[in-house]
Design a protein around this motif. Structure first.
Motif, PDB file in Angstrom:
ATOM      1  N   ALA A   1      -0.395   4.692   5.274  1.00 17.32           N
ATOM      2  CA  ALA A   1       0.222   3.992   6.848  1.00 17.32           C
ATOM      3  C   ALA A   1      -0.245   2.480   6.401  1.00 17.32           C
ATOM      4  CB  ALA A   1       0.254   4.590   8.256  1.00 17.32           C
ATOM      5  N   ALA A   2       0.759   1.157   6.908  1.00 16.24           N
ATOM      6  CA  ALA A   2       0.444   0.062   6.574  1.00 16.24           C
ATOM      7  C   ALA A   2       0.935  -0.081   8.110  1.00 16.24           C
ATOM      8  CB  ALA A   2       0.885  -0.834   5.447  1.00 16.24           C
ATOM      9  N   LEU A   3       0.396  -0.971   8.470  1.00 15.26           N
ATOM     10  CA  LEU A   3       0.495  -1.623   9.952  1.00 15.26           C
ATOM     11  C   LEU A   3       1.317  -3.167   9.955  1.00 15.26           C
ATOM     12  CD1 LEU A   3       0.494  -1.005  13.620  1.00 15.26           C
ATOM     13  CD2 LEU A   3      -2.539  -1.692  13.063  1.00 15.26           C
ATOM     14  N   ASN A   4       2.060  -3.892  10.203  1.00 15.64           N
ATOM     15  CA  ASN A   4       1.769  -5.547  10.866  1.00 15.64           C
ATOM     16  C   ASN A   4       1.222  -5.798  12.127  1.00 15.64           C
ATOM     17  OD1 ASN A   4       2.775  -7.432  11.044  1.00 15.64           O
ATOM     18  ND2 ASN A   4       4.908  -7.718   9.497  1.00 15.64           N
ATOM     19  N   THR A   5      -0.052  -6.036  11.392  1.00  9.19           N
ATOM     20  CA  THR A   5      -0.758  -6.762  12.649  1.00  9.19           C
ATOM     21  C   THR A   5      -0.021  -7.252  13.600  1.00  9.19           C
ATOM     22  OG1 THR A   5      -1.775  -8.560  11.514  1.00  9.19           O
ATOM     23  CG2 THR A   5      -3.250  -6.346  11.335  1.00  9.19           C
ATOM     24  N   LYS A   6       0.701  -8.396  13.138  1.00  9.30           N
ATOM     25  CA  LYS A   6       1.130  -9.383  14.348  1.00  9.30           C
ATOM     26  C   LYS A   6       3.008  -8.484  14.483  1.00  9.30           C
ATOM     27  CE  LYS A   6       3.937 -13.386  13.740  1.00  9.30           C
ATOM     28  NZ  LYS A   6       4.559 -15.322  13.212  1.00  9.30           N
TER      29      LYS A   6
ATOM     30  N   ASN B   1     -10.802  -1.866  10.747  1.00  7.78           N
ATOM     31  CA  ASN B   1      -9.586  -1.873  10.664  1.00  7.78           C
ATOM     32  C   ASN B   1      -7.967  -1.609  11.879  1.00  7.78           C
ATOM     33  OD1 ASN B   1      -6.847  -1.765   8.490  1.00  7.78           O
ATOM     34  ND2 ASN B   1      -8.248  -0.391   7.438  1.00  7.78           N
ATOM     35  N   LEU B   2      -7.519  -2.063  11.866  1.00  4.78           N
ATOM     36  CA  LEU B   2      -7.043  -1.755  13.317  1.00  4.78           C
ATOM     37  C   LEU B   2      -6.043  -0.582  13.052  1.00  4.78           C
ATOM     38  CD1 LEU B   2      -5.041  -5.103  14.478  1.00  4.78           C
ATOM     39  CD2 LEU B   2      -6.644  -3.526  15.335  1.00  4.78           C
ATOM     40  N   VAL B   3      -5.397  -0.200  12.096  1.00  4.71           N
ATOM     41  CA  VAL B   3      -4.470   1.075  11.723  1.00  4.71           C
ATOM     42  C   VAL B   3      -5.070   2.203  12.327  1.00  4.71           C
ATOM     43  CG1 VAL B   3      -4.930   1.493   9.667  1.00  4.71           C
ATOM     44  CG2 VAL B   3      -2.585   2.226  10.028  1.00  4.71           C
ATOM     45  N   GLU B   4      -6.211   2.094  12.477  1.00  2.49           N
ATOM     46  CA  GLU B   4      -7.138   3.011  12.556  1.00  2.49           C
ATOM     47  C   GLU B   4      -6.557   3.965  14.183  1.00  2.49           C
ATOM     48  OE1 GLU B   4      -8.916   5.256  11.133  1.00  2.49           O
ATOM     49  OE2 GLU B   4      -9.376   4.250   8.860  1.00  2.49           O
ATOM     50  N   SER B   5      -6.664   2.356  15.210  1.00  2.19           N
ATOM     51  CA  SER B   5      -5.584   2.928  16.629  1.00  2.19           C
ATOM     52  C   SER B   5      -4.898   3.398  16.245  1.00  2.19           C
ATOM     53  CB  SER B   5      -6.271   1.003  17.040  1.00  2.19           C
ATOM     54  OG  SER B   5      -7.330   0.959  17.035  1.00  2.19           O
TER      55      SER B   5
ATOM     56  N   VAL C   1       0.066  -9.783   7.197  1.00  2.00           N
ATOM     57  CA  VAL C   1      -1.580  -8.643   7.059  1.00  2.00           C
ATOM     58  C   VAL C   1      -1.186  -7.350   7.724  1.00  2.00           C
ATOM     59  CG1 VAL C   1      -3.521  -8.887   7.809  1.00  2.00           C
ATOM     60  CG2 VAL C   1      -2.324 -11.265   7.722  1.00  2.00           C
ATOM     61  N   LEU C   2      -1.643  -6.934   6.507  1.00  2.00           N
ATOM     62  CA  LEU C   2      -1.236  -5.438   6.416  1.00  2.00           C
ATOM     63  C   LEU C   2      -2.401  -4.763   6.806  1.00  2.00           C
ATOM     64  CD1 LEU C   2       2.097  -4.442   4.259  1.00  2.00           C
ATOM     65  CD2 LEU C   2       2.092  -5.006   6.746  1.00  2.00           C
ATOM     66  N   SER C   3      -2.698  -3.590   7.863  1.00  2.00           N
ATOM     67  CA  SER C   3      -3.692  -2.804   8.333  1.00  2.00           C
ATOM     68  C   SER C   3      -3.355  -1.786   7.362  1.00  2.00           C
ATOM     69  CB  SER C   3      -4.269  -2.900   9.656  1.00  2.00           C
ATOM     70  OG  SER C   3      -5.187  -1.809   9.876  1.00  2.00           O
TER      71      SER C   3
END
Length: 357
Positions: free
Chosen positions: A217-222, A294-298, A174-176
């Motif tokens: 950017a793509a954040l791996n949520t795990k 969207n977690l990548v915003e953090s 899962v990518l943000s």
């Protein structure tokens, strides 16, 4: 263990019992009154002073005191008596006037009240205004922003994205994903003065612009790892290049679930054709006006605070080099952002906001 002398249960009327139960359930305020109500309710069941003291972890003398006070004065006996001393100079009418004025009026020369302007308008002291506002939780100097999402699929999208965070699918990543556009390469017009004992770091208020870049950017949520690359423009072409980078970075036997916002470049025919050729990719769009999901915003917020806000860069290339260096450091010791709210918690909060407005 001695249980103490068995006392006759107090006779409590239905009205008194209802009021005592209301007082006993207070979660934060008036805890002394809540404790007295619990003592009386247990006494009404026929419990002895010793049993009540053991259960509530208080002294027997306290239990006897409030049992006696209730028998003598009923509910009024549990309320603190007025203490001796100087009489109140601020009446209930004064308090009501300050609260009403704060909530319903504004001063002629400002958009909101200050302590001094309210004191002048009401002929009370600034300290009195401060205490009244504090008692009622009034803070006229503060504002917060909000935005109600008009998305007709709000509930479905919230449940979809929260489900990906809390219960991700097996054999999938899962990518943000998002873009931080128009990052400016700024250089101060004069050299920065470094920090000294008693003095903060100082720099000029004006600056020189040296171009902009966009970070994809793509954040791996795990795991917290970030795939990122910079492009000078922010179009479908650049977004497709970034999708190709993601595709090459992830092993072929994993499905890829991407959470992203509703920006136009994410939904063009070119992107749809790219997705049709790669069925392992699945896009999940946040609700309109709901990019906070969207977690990548953090992660962007941390990047801005640590690298961009106080950084000085004399060229766009220098800015991009600094961003790439930060990406490398992030991936050396990645730390995921832990999502804790369920979809029901989020939707309940949204419902409260709608009701309040």
């Amino acid at each position: 263990m001695r249980k103490g002398r068995k006392l006759e249960g107090l006779q409590v009327s239905p009205h008194e019992r209802e009021r005592l139960q209301e007082w006993s359930r207070r979660p934060k305020t008036a805890q002394a009154l809540a404790l007295r109500a619990r003592i009386v309710l247990r006494a009404a069941k026929g419990m002895s002073n010793t049993e009540i003291a053991n259960e509530l972890r208080v002294g027997q003398h306290m239990v006897g005191k409030w049992r006696r006070r209730f028998m003598e004065r009923r509910l009024d006996g549990l309320v603190d008596l007025p203490r001796p001393g100087q009489p109140r100079r601020i009446t209930d009418r004064d308090v009501e006037r300050v609260v009403r004025k704060t909530l319903e009026e504004t001063p002629a020369d400002a958009t909101h009240w200050s302590i001094r302007s309210m004191a002048k308008a009401t002929k009370l002291t600034p300290n009195a205004i401060f205490r009244i506002w504090q008692a009622f939780g009034l803070q006229p100097h503060r504002t917060t922003t909000f935005k109600m999402s008009p998305d007709p699929l709000l509930v479905e999208k919230v449940r979809d994205i929260a489900g990906l965070y809390l219960n991700p699918p097996e054999r999938a990543i899962v990518l943000s994903v998002d873009e931080k556009s128009q990052i400016q390469a700024l250089d101060r017009t004069q050299p920065i003065l470094p920090i000294r004992p008693g003095l903060p770091e100082r720099y000029t208020h004006d600056y020189e612009r040296h171009g902009t870049t966009t970070l994809f950017a793509a954040l791996n949520t795990k795991t917290g790892e970030v795939i990122g690359e910079c492009h000078r423009r922010h179009r479908t072409i650049e977004f497709k290049k970034f999708l190709n980078t993601i595709d090459k970075s992830i092993q072929d036997d994993l499905d890829v679930h991407i959470i992203l916002d509703n920006y136009g470049t994410h939904k063009t025919p070119s992107i749809k054709r790219w997705l049709l050729r790669r069925p392992r990719f699945h896009l999940h769009f946040t609700p309109v006006g709901g990019s906070w999901l969207n977690l990548v915003e953090s992660w962007f917020s941390v990047l801005t605070r640590k690298q961009i806000r106080r950084g000085t860069h004399r060229s766009t290339r220098a800015l991009e080099a600094a961003i790439k260096a930060y990406l490398a450091l992030t991936n050396e010791n990645p730390k995921p952002f832990v999502w804790t709210k369920s979809a029901d918690d989020i939707l309940r909060g949204i419902a409260v906001s709608y009701e309040a407005n």
